[in-house]
Design a protein around this motif. Structure first.
Motif: not given
Length: 683
Positions: A26, A134, A148-149, A152, A156
């Motif tokens: 992150a 994102r 992350l995109t 996510f 997470y």
């Protein structure tokens, strides 16, 4: 006991590892998990662990702080990855420090709190990164943008769940492994935790718009409160729109000796541009705004170990000389001071832009890293060569000034000159012969243009009036001009290592377009000597100030090299800063003699003690050193009062019946003291 310690180390590592993976991805900080795992390995291999004392706890905190600061300078976090709240929480500092502290806490003998510290560090990492956008910036160091995109929430949830399960399992580590009803309560806790988590997630997705609106309202309130309570530490910050109708700012005059920037260059950098203005009206110069600003594309810096990026300002080749700039406190905004012939800049920033008149700006610049300017050669009076040819906006004159400017032009004879170069010479000579430089400019009367008042009535003023009047006077002859403000850097430090520009070196000048040669030239109508550096004082106070500035320069260079990843240069900088500080202290007329006297006293005491110890045999000296070491240990444990110096016989009698000592410790200490007495006093 050993199995219990190993189980605690394993439990803390299980809590930290998922959080480390999440935070590294992150925040795009790969060094944080590497350093944390190294500390965990160091703590895990310790057989007996570290004793819990004031000294060991202090050393652990210092090590965590050093690693945090070093990592932050070497691999800085991009603040925009976590949004606006990152400026308050500082995740690049707080979260790594918690990780390092949690890893070091495992190395202590008493491990009752290591699980709690590890859980707190993991929770902080998930809280900071839990609302990650994102659409944030791409990762530069870890090619894991897909997590992350597109994935996510899954990423997470998995990492958070693993840390939560490990924390719940480790909560029973101090009382043995969970069995029977403990397993049942553990399973219920896991189910409830997962249910609460997914319940909040569903509620958030259902009322996301309302929550976002509340969040934005709170953020706006926080921003207003932040700027309302923001202290004005430096009211004399350079730059801004020049308002000629006002008196000279008194705070800038008081802070004239304060350093604005330091520069490493083969020669004096000279005139460094900050702001450029092309439109004049009602006593104020204005720039062209952002209409002509161009975002520069980054390229890899020549030094591949550096963390900065190269931005080509012009299309010229990347060759020539370099000017390394270290901004000081007054230069707090996003502008980059640069000469007119700059062709490239190396800086740690998100974006660098160039204005239509060559002024450079940055977004997200790391100020501690400084920046490096690339120029074909060092030219102290260099002008920006674009646009060529210039447009009509560089010839505009307010209608109310035309009569005054025409009269002055006829007085000088600018129309009779054969070339623009001759017109430049006549205009500059006119100002230097008939006007006087002064900071006591009272301001123009009401409804009177300051340039007209300066040309007709009050021929005393500061550099802004000289630059503005010259620019408008040349425009009356049809010559394109622009008003430039910045810093003049000619002062060389006595060490010959760098150049200095102070608040008092803030200056304004004119750039005019020579129509005969088709080039822009730099013109300075301010009388000569006003921008020359003041001679350094020869008294001890001046020497103190010069040495203090040299130490500040060495410190700035050390931080900049750490930010840019130049580790070898940073080590040299640290040695130079330490050596410079030592030389400064010993050469000081007051501190130097005191230090010499103190060192002489310490050497005398050490020599006297050594002579006293040399009278003993080597075996007796060893026993005496061991006896003193044991006395210090007993004092730390509270068995002896601080400062007590008992003899061996007194210590033996005092601890003979002390119940605070374990039986085996009492026997071993009694044996040592008897051997010490025999060896110490035998003939």
């Amino acid at each position: 006991m050993e199995q219990h310690s190993r189980w605690m180390v394993f439990a803390s590592a299980a809590i930290l590892l998922p959080a480390l993976l999440f935070f590294a991805v992150a925040a795009d900080l790969p060094h944080v998990p590497v350093l944390t795992l190294l500390l965990l390995a160091l703590a895990g291999v310790s057989r007996n662990g570290w004793r819990v004392t004031d000294r060991t706890v202090t050393y652990s905190i210092i090590v965590a702080l050093i690693l945090t600061a070093f990592g932050n300078y070497l691999v800085p976090i991009r603040m925009e990855r976590f949004g606006f709240m990152a400026y308050f929480l500082r995740p690049g500092i707080v979260v790594p420090f918690l990780f390092y502290a949690a890893a070091l806490s495992v190395g202590f003998r008493r491990k009752g709190h290591c699980v709690g510290i590890a859980a707190a560090a993991a929770l902080m990492a998930f809280l900071v990164g839990g609302d990650l956008r994102r659409n944030g910036p791409e990762a530069d160091r870890l090619a894991l943008d897909l997590l992350l995109t597109h994935h996510f929430r899954l990423f997470y949830g998995i990492t958070f769940g693993c840390s939560a399960v490990a924390a719940l399992l480790a909560s029973r580590a101090g009382r043995g492994r969970p069995r029977g009803k403990h397993l049942f309560f553990l399973a219920v806790s896991l189910v409830l935790t997962a249910g609460i988590f997914f319940g909040f997630l569903l509620l958030y997705r259902q009322y996301e718009q309302s929550i976002r609106s509340w969040e934005n309202a709170l953020l706006r309130m926080g921003i207003r409160q932040l700027y309302r309570n923001r202290p004005t530490r430096h009211p004399h910050q350079l730059g801004g729109t020049p308002e000629l109708y006002r008196p000279f700012p008194p705070e800038q005059r008081k802070a004239a000796a304060e350093v604005a920037l330091r520069a490493i260059a083969p020669g004096p950098p000279g005139y460094l541009r900050l702001n450029v203005f092309s439109r004049y009206g009602r006593g104020t110069w204005h720039d062209s705004g952002d209409s002509g600003r161009v975002a520069l594309e980054p390229a890899a810096a020549e030094n591949w170990m550096a963390a900065d990026e190269f931005y080509a300002v012009t299309s010229e080749k990347r060759e020539g000389e370099r000017i390394r700039i270290f901004p000081a406190a007054p230069l707090v905004d996003s502008r980059l001071a640069a000469p007119g012939n700059v062709t490239g800049v190396e800086v740690i920033a998100n974006q660098v832009s160039r204005g239509a008149d060559g002024q450079l700006g940055s977004e997200g610049m790391i100020r501690d890293g400084g920046y490096t300017l690339l120029v074909p050669r060092i030219v102290p009076r260099a002008a920006w060569q674009e646009p060529a040819p210039p447009g009509e906006e560089y010839r505009e004159i307010p209608r109310r000034l035309r009569r005054v400017l025409r009269a002055v032009s006829q007085e000088i004879g600018l129309a009779d000159a054969k070339s623009d170069a001759e017109r430049f010479e006549r205009a500059v000579s006119f100002f230097r012969k008939n006007f006087r430089y002064s900071l006591e400019w009272p301001g123009s009367p009401y409804r009177t243009d300051p340039v007209a008042y300066f040309l007709r009535s009050h021929r005393e003023g500061h550099c802004e009036l000289f630059a503005g009047a010259l620019a408008l006077l040349l425009r009356e002859c049809g010559i394109p001009t622009r008003y430039v403000s910045g810093l003049v850097c000619f002062e060389e430090h006595p060490s010959k290592r760098y150049y200095i520009a102070r608040i008092g070196n803030a200056h304004a000048w004119t750039e005019a377009y020579d129509r005969d040669r088709g080039v822009w030239v730099l013109l300075d109508a301010t009388p000569a000597g006003t921008v020359d550096p003041p001679p350094p004082p020869d008294d001890w106070f001046g020497s103190l100030a010069r040495n203090a500035d040299l130490f500040a320069f060495s410190w700035s260079k050390l931080l900049a090299d750490l930010r840019c990843g130049r580790i070898a240069a940073a080590i040299v900088d640290a040695a130079e800063a330490f050596g410079g500080g030592v030389v400064f202290l010993f050469l000081h007329p007051v501190i130097g003699p005191v230090l010499v006297l103190l060192i002489a006293v310490l050497l005398y005491r050490w020599h006297k003690r050594r002579r006293r110890n040399t009278r003993l045999a080597p075996e007796r000296r060893r026993l005496q050193a061991e006896f003193l070491r044991r006395c210090r240990t007993l004092q730390k444990r509270g068995l002896l009062s601080p400062g007590a110096e008992p003899t061996a016989q007194e210590l033996l009698q005092q601890l003979e019946h002390d119940t605070r000592l374990a039986p085996e410790e009492r026997v071993e200490l009694r044996r040592f003291l008897r051997n010490y007495l025999i060896a110490r006093y035998r003939p």
